[in-house]
Design an enzyme around this catalytic site. Structure first.
Site, PDB file in Angstrom:
ATOM      1  N   ILE A  56       3.826  85.918 -24.393  1.00  0.00           N
ATOM      2  CA  ILE A  56       4.019  87.115 -25.228  1.00  0.00           C
ATOM      3  C   ILE A  56       5.217  87.953 -24.780  1.00  0.00           C
ATOM      4  O   ILE A  56       5.643  88.844 -25.503  1.00  0.00           O
ATOM      5  CB  ILE A  56       2.749  87.999 -25.283  1.00  0.00           C
ATOM      6  N   GLN A 119       3.578  85.562  -8.233  1.00  0.00           N
ATOM      7  CA  GLN A 119       2.460  85.153  -9.083  1.00  0.00           C
ATOM      8  C   GLN A 119       1.673  86.394  -9.471  1.00  0.00           C
ATOM      9  O   GLN A 119       1.156  87.114  -8.611  1.00  0.00           O
ATOM     10  CB  GLN A 119       1.546  84.166  -8.342  1.00  0.00           C
ATOM     11  N   HIS A 125      -0.589  78.177 -13.439  1.00  0.00           N
ATOM     12  CA  HIS A 125       0.093  78.013 -14.720  1.00  0.00           C
ATOM     13  C   HIS A 125       1.514  77.541 -14.491  1.00  0.00           C
ATOM     14  O   HIS A 125       2.142  77.868 -13.491  1.00  0.00           O
ATOM     15  CB  HIS A 125       0.070  79.295 -15.557  1.00  0.00           C
ATOM     16  N   HIS A 127       5.211  77.511 -16.174  1.00  0.00           N
ATOM     17  CA  HIS A 127       6.112  78.071 -17.180  1.00  0.00           C
ATOM     18  C   HIS A 127       7.040  76.952 -17.634  1.00  0.00           C
ATOM     19  O   HIS A 127       7.648  76.271 -16.797  1.00  0.00           O
ATOM     20  CB  HIS A 127       6.977  79.190 -16.580  1.00  0.00           C
TER      21      HIS A 127
END
Length: 139
Positions: A56, A119, A125, A127
């Site tokens: 987002i 982090q 996760h 990217h």
């Protein structure tokens, strides 16, 4: 200190990063809530092991996050064990597939680990960044 570094420091302080098991039992992360459909996301890929969605707050024209559906033992890459080999390999293959699909001219994969690694969400996760020329050094 950049906003992302400040967020990472605050996240580490908020969950009291001491033992790996503490991180796994920390309250639900934003990614846990996305997986539970409590927070909407713009999906890029999903299978039985992982979920990818568009960031987002993108840092490049293409910025997708790829996460394992289970956080246990993988709040940070540095907590991974031999038991995670198959899942970690699956994540890397899927990241490569998504990178080739979304960024045919090239892409960058990033995994932040711990406060010094910036982090800010303690759920592993990857990217996937692309759609423009990446710079070097990255950080």
């Amino acid at each position: 200190m950049s906003d992302e570094v400040a967020k990472a420091r605050a996240a580490a302080d908020a969950i009291g990063l001491k033992e790996a098991s503490d991180r796994d039992s920390a309250p639900a992360t934003i990614f846990d809530k996305i997986l539970a459909k409590q927070i909407p996301s713009n999906p890029a890929f999903e299978d039985e092991l992982c979920y990818a969605f568009h960031d987002i707050a993108p840092q490049a024209p293409v910025h997708v996050l790829l996460i394992p559906k289970v956080r246990t033992g993988l709040s940070q890459l540095s907590n991974a064990t031999d038991d995670h080999k198959a899942l970690l390999g699956h994540l890397m293959l899927k990241a490569g597939e998504l990178g080739r699909q979304l960024c045919p001219e090239g892409f960058r994969l990033i995994v932040n680990d711990g406060a010094d690694g910036a982090q800010s969400v303690y759920h592993l996760h990857i990217h996937i960044l692309g759609g423009r020329q990446m710079k070097w050094p990255p950080g």
